[in-house]
Design an enzyme around this catalytic site. Structure first.
Site, PDB file in Angstrom:
ATOM      1  N   ARG A 102       0.845  -1.209   0.000  1.00  0.00           N
ATOM      2  CA  ARG A 102       0.000   0.000   0.000  1.00  0.00           C
ATOM      3  C   ARG A 102       0.879   1.256   0.000  1.00  0.00           C
ATOM      4  NH1 ARG A 102      -0.617   4.582   2.809  1.00  0.00           N
ATOM      5  NH2 ARG A 102      -0.357   3.461   4.765  1.00  0.00           N
ATOM      6  N   ASP A 103       1.634   1.462   1.063  1.00  0.00           N
ATOM      7  CA  ASP A 103       2.394   2.710   1.176  1.00  0.00           C
ATOM      8  C   ASP A 103       3.473   2.794   0.095  1.00  0.00           C
ATOM      9  OD1 ASP A 103       3.526   5.074   2.213  1.00  0.00           O
ATOM     10  OD2 ASP A 103       3.142   4.445   4.252  1.00  0.00           O
ATOM     11  N   HIS A 160       4.608   3.598  12.733  1.00  0.00           N
ATOM     12  CA  HIS A 160       4.768   3.651  11.265  1.00  0.00           C
ATOM     13  C   HIS A 160       5.690   4.840  10.974  1.00  0.00           C
ATOM     14  CE1 HIS A 160       2.760   3.716   7.103  1.00  0.00           C
ATOM     15  NE2 HIS A 160       3.407   4.872   7.137  1.00  0.00           N
ATOM     16  N   HIS A 213       8.482   6.880   8.640  1.00  0.00           N
ATOM     17  CA  HIS A 213       9.152   7.106   7.342  1.00  0.00           C
ATOM     18  C   HIS A 213      10.624   7.431   7.601  1.00  0.00           C
ATOM     19  CE1 HIS A 213       5.965   6.840   4.305  1.00  0.00           C
ATOM     20  NE2 HIS A 213       5.210   6.907   5.387  1.00  0.00           N
ATOM     21  N   CYS A 262       4.037   9.483   0.995  1.00  0.00           N
ATOM     22  CA  CYS A 262       2.688   9.995   0.815  1.00  0.00           C
ATOM     23  C   CYS A 262       2.691  10.994  -0.335  1.00  0.00           C
ATOM     24  CB  CYS A 262       2.205  10.667   2.097  1.00  0.00           C
ATOM     25  SG  CYS A 262       0.590  11.439   1.887  1.00  0.00           S
ATOM     26  N   ASN A 284       9.619   4.223   3.643  1.00  0.00           N
ATOM     27  CA  ASN A 284       9.363   3.745   5.011  1.00  0.00           C
ATOM     28  C   ASN A 284      10.572   3.023   5.590  1.00  0.00           C
ATOM     29  OD1 ASN A 284       6.406   3.846   3.877  1.00  0.00           O
ATOM     30  ND2 ASN A 284       6.263   3.648   6.077  1.00  0.00           N
TER      31      ASN A 284
END
Ligand code: COA
Ligand code: ZN
Length: 300
Positions: free
Chosen positions: A14-15, A205, A207, A238, A247
């Protein structure tokens, strides 16, 4: 004190994928996710149900969810949703767990999901009421700082979590969306939240914008977090947060945990293979700190 076991939540599909401009063929995504599963990952964020006008990469969300829900009954798969429509699409595709995203700061929430915090929380309440079978995680973006509003205070974070708690949210994911956290801040936020909200499961989470993904995630587990989100090959970012980089890389983090005798379910070598494959195949955004990805394990 470090825990004996950590649950790694893989968020690369996803990210990571959301930040890749060219459309990655669905079969390619499935192959990479398959590799992640075969390395032992149990909990994976597979995709997001977002507007294809905003993130075209995720237009195949339904196909991906259906594929893996049919194939595996014992894994914990979920997807990100930014609004009610996304939650409804996730439900219709068969998912019973989602993560809904609201930033702690107004500036990023507007840029990311085009809503005020009040509007986003009102929509969250409606999702919880209308889909009682869905387990809703909450992605708290910009906990550690916002690219638009700057400093985010501890009081803002506490008020945000309190608001979520009142709606019945049980899982809150603390996101360093642009990679500005430092270990003292991580310690302060985590110790405060764990004390005030013992009933909530917090995830971290981070980055890796400034190569602080490892140290901040390690600090989080040192102070009581046992669910850590990470992305293979450090993919991530993002599209609506200027400066957001990749990440924390799953393989780097697992390498460190193995050395520290902290258990995960994941086989490092298998994961490294698929991370290398993803890095070779996908021309995305990566943080710059993957010592072991292009190097043979035997060198260590
Ligand atoms: N899935 C698919 N399509 C969606 C959707 C969803 N979850 N939400 C909205 N849409 C569609 C609408 O149907 C509408 O289509 P139309 O123009 O053909 O009628 C269009 O997208 C715009 O809808 P609208 O409600 O006006 O949304 P918006 O323009 O205010 O955008 C979001 C709001 C949340 C949908 C959008 O900002 C978004 O998807 N952002 C992605 C955020 C994200 O993933 N960030 C990275 C991870 S944190
Ligand atoms: Zn992220």
């Amino acid at each position: 004190m470090y825990p004996k076991k950590i649950q790694i939540i893989e968020i690369g599909p996803r990210d990571g994928f959301q930040n890749v401009k060219d459309f990655i063929p669905t079969d390619e995504k499935i192959k990479i996710i398959q590799g992640i599963i075969e390395s032992g990952a149990n909990r994976i964020q597979l995709t997001s149900f977002v507007s294809p006008k905003h993130i075209e990469q995720m237009k195949d969300a339904k196909i991906i969810i259906k594929h893996f829900l049919e194939k595996y009954k014992d894994k914990r798969f979920y997807a990100l949703t930014p609004n009610y429509y996304g939650a409804k699409r996730a439900y219709e595709s068969g998912l019973r767990e989602i993560t809904y995203v609201i930033s702690v700061s107004e500036g990023h929430n507007k840029a990311n999901v085009n809503r005020t915090l009040d509007e986003s929380f009102a929509e969250l309440e409606k999702i919880i009421n209308d889909f009682p079978e869905i387990l809703v995680n909450l992605d708290a973006a910009t906990v550690f700082g916002c690219p638009f509003d700057g400093i985010v205070t501890l009081e803002q974070v506490v008020n945000y979590v309190e608001r979520a708690r009142k709606l019945g949210v049980k899982i809150v994911n603390l996101c360093d969306t642009i990679g500005v956290a430092n270990p003292i801040q991580v310690k302060e936020i985590i110790t405060t939240l764990l004390e005030k909200f013992p009933e909530i499961e917090f995830h971290i989470h981070i980055h890796d914008t400034r190569n602080m993904g490892m140290v901040n995630s390690l600090t989080a587990i040192e102070y009581g977090i046992t669910n850590v989100q990470a992305s293979i090959a450090g993919m991530g970012g993002c599209p609506f947060a200027p400066g957001a980089s990749g990440n924390l890389s799953t393989e780097d983090f697992i390498y460190m945990l193995e050395k520290m005798n902290i258990e995960t379910n994941i086989n490092f070598e298998k994961l490294l293979e698929i991370a290398k494959y993803a890095k070779k195949t996908i021309n995305g955004t990566y943080s710059g700190h993957h010592i072991n990805i292009d190097t043979k394990l035997s060198c260590f």
